[in-house]
Write a protein that holds these residues in place. Structure first.
Motif, PDB file in Angstrom:
ATOM      1  N   LYS A 260       0.853  -1.190   0.000  1.00 51.59           N
ATOM      2  CA  LYS A 260       0.000   0.000   0.000  1.00 51.59           C
ATOM      3  C   LYS A 260       0.883   1.232   0.000  1.00 51.59           C
ATOM      4  N   GLY A 261       0.631   2.169  -0.938  1.00 48.98           N
ATOM      5  CA  GLY A 261       1.372   3.422  -0.930  1.00 48.98           C
ATOM      6  C   GLY A 261       1.730   3.897  -2.323  1.00 48.98           C
ATOM      7  N   LYS A 262       2.309   5.093  -2.371  1.00 46.31           N
ATOM      8  CA  LYS A 262       2.779   5.649  -3.636  1.00 46.31           C
ATOM      9  C   LYS A 262       4.085   4.985  -4.039  1.00 46.31           C
ATOM     10  N   VAL A 263       4.324   4.938  -5.342  1.00 42.27           N
ATOM     11  CA  VAL A 263       5.591   4.411  -5.844  1.00 42.27           C
ATOM     12  C   VAL A 263       6.101   5.344  -6.936  1.00 42.27           C
ATOM     13  N   PRO A 264       7.421   5.366  -7.166  1.00 43.50           N
ATOM     14  CA  PRO A 264       7.947   6.151  -8.284  1.00 43.50           C
ATOM     15  C   PRO A 264       7.320   5.696  -9.601  1.00 43.50           C
ATOM     16  N   THR A 265       7.155   6.627 -10.503  1.00 38.01           N
ATOM     17  CA  THR A 265       6.487   6.330 -11.768  1.00 38.01           C
ATOM     18  C   THR A 265       7.138   5.167 -12.506  1.00 38.01           C
ATOM     19  N   ASP A 266       8.466   5.102 -12.459  1.00 38.93           N
ATOM     20  CA  ASP A 266       9.146   4.059 -13.223  1.00 38.93           C
ATOM     21  C   ASP A 266       8.963   2.665 -12.627  1.00 38.93           C
ATOM     22  N   LEU A 267       8.402   2.587 -11.401  1.00 39.71           N
ATOM     23  CA  LEU A 267       8.145   1.283 -10.786  1.00 39.71           C
ATOM     24  C   LEU A 267       6.709   0.798 -10.983  1.00 39.71           C
ATOM     25  N   VAL A 268       5.827   1.660 -11.448  1.00 37.23           N
ATOM     26  CA  VAL A 268       4.430   1.261 -11.638  1.00 37.23           C
ATOM     27  C   VAL A 268       4.301   0.060 -12.573  1.00 37.23           C
TER      28      VAL A 268
END
Length: 371
Positions: A260-268
């Motif tokens: 659960k949480g935000k991730v860097p765009t390149d990890l999506v």
């Protein structure tokens, strides 16, 4: 062509994931041989405007981050405080163009709020102004801020509109835009970044369980997007773990949650590739980037049986249900997860269909429309 982009939704070092879909399109404009300046106004009390090397990816456009005063959008004696921020945005755009001696052939404003700012700030330059619109509620909301005659005078000065769905186009026509001024171009995905990866490899990389089926939600943790409905629908299903990528006001607490949480765009793309099915019981959309990205990574889709999502999805790679019915959400997910052959077939179909939404083609079509 020299393009001036007006968008208050653009990444910065302080908010590297903000407006990534706008950033991706702008990079394609540059890659196709155009000179692009972006003016991205931001609230003076917030971070942003850092002119050092960007931490959100390579930046091929020239970016300007003027600071402005905003005052939310509250009604006081018939006046909406949004107009305070609009006033300072108009001043900031004018000043940025003048001080940086920005030369442009066309203005591309992202969302109607910035289109109106562009009209007020730049109409005297005599250059055509185009607006991309992706939110139904934005169109009717903006109309309420002005007297009818003022509103129609402003939007009449906009040369053309890029609508992300037929519903957006219909709404634009309802508020007085001529049909011939509008093209429909759904949001798109960069297939060089969003594509299937080896499931076991990405799960090991991200520390996710190898022995469970993974269901992923990507979006804001708010009622309209429905993460709590996903959690309630699947909390009792054995052999399943949940991933919620994003942030928001709703609290998501359960032993079922693997991430659960935000991730860097390149990890999506990695998180999407780690999952078995994508679920988004949203109540309304324009053109959902998260759904297109999930399809590109090979995920079957469970989402909402509403016109905006029907336009994006095909029955051979998705199941659309009443977004408020948790039982139907559960049944749809079970239908996919409990039938391996069906899941693989839907995955293959999703990858093939996602190619329709390739971002370079979208950029070319928008530029052709402008030209």
């Amino acid at each position: 062509m020299r393009i001036l982009v007006i968008s208050n939704n653009y990444p910065s070092n302080a908010a590297p994931t903000y407006g990534v879909f706008v950033y991706n399109l702008i990079q394609k404009f540059v890659a196709l041989g155009h000179e692009v300046n972006v003016i991205a106004c931001s609230n003076i009390v917030k971070g942003g405007g850092d002119t050092s090397a960007p931490n959100y990816g390579s930046e091929n456009a020239s970016i300007h981050y003027p600071k402005i005063i905003t005052a939310s959008n509250k009604w006081i004696l018939g006046y909406n405080t949004h107009l305070i921020g609009e006033y300072f945005s108009v001043r900031a755009v004018k000043k940025t163009v003048e001080e940086n001696r920005i030369k442009f052939d066309v203005v591309y404003a992202h969302f109607l709020v910035n289109g109106i700012i562009a009209v007020k700030a730049l109409h005297d330059y005599g250059k055509p102004i185009y607006v991309a619109e992706g939110e139904l509620k934005n169109i009717n909301l903006r109309k309420k801020y002005y007297k009818a005659v003022t509103y129609h005078k402003l939007i009449s000065k906009i040369k053309g509109f890029v609508a992300v769905s037929p519903q957006i186009k219909d709404n634009l026509i309802e508020v007085g835009i001529e049909e011939e001024k509008i093209i429909i171009k759904p949001n798109a995905v960069d297939l060089t970044k969003f594509n299937p990866k080896d499931k076991r490899w990405v799960r090991e990389k991200l520390g996710l369980p190898l022995d469970k089926k993974l269901v992923i939600f990507v979006g804001r943790f708010v009622h309209d997007k429905g993460p709590l409905r996903v959690l309630k629908a699947l909390e009792d299903k054995p052999g399943v773990a949940l991933m919620f990528v994003g942030k928001g006001e709703q609290e998501l607490i359960s032993d079922k949650i693997a991430f659960k949480g935000k991730v860097p765009t390149d990890l999506v793309p990695d998180y999407l590739s780690a999952a078995d099915v994508f679920v988004l019981p949203t109540l309304h959309e324009g053109s959902c980037n998260a759904i297109i990205e999930a399809m590109a990574c090979g995920l079957p889709i469970v989402s909402s049986d509403i016109p905006e999502i029907q336009f994006q999805c095909k029955p051979d790679s998705s199941i659309l249900v009443d977004p408020m019915d948790e039982r139907k959400i559960r049944v749809a997910v079970n239908t996919i997860l409990d039938n391996e052959d069906k899941r693989k077939e839907m995955s293959t179909n999703a990858i093939a269909y996602a190619k329709k939404f390739e971002i370079t083609n979208r950029a070319k079509d928008i530029l052709d429309f402008i030209s």
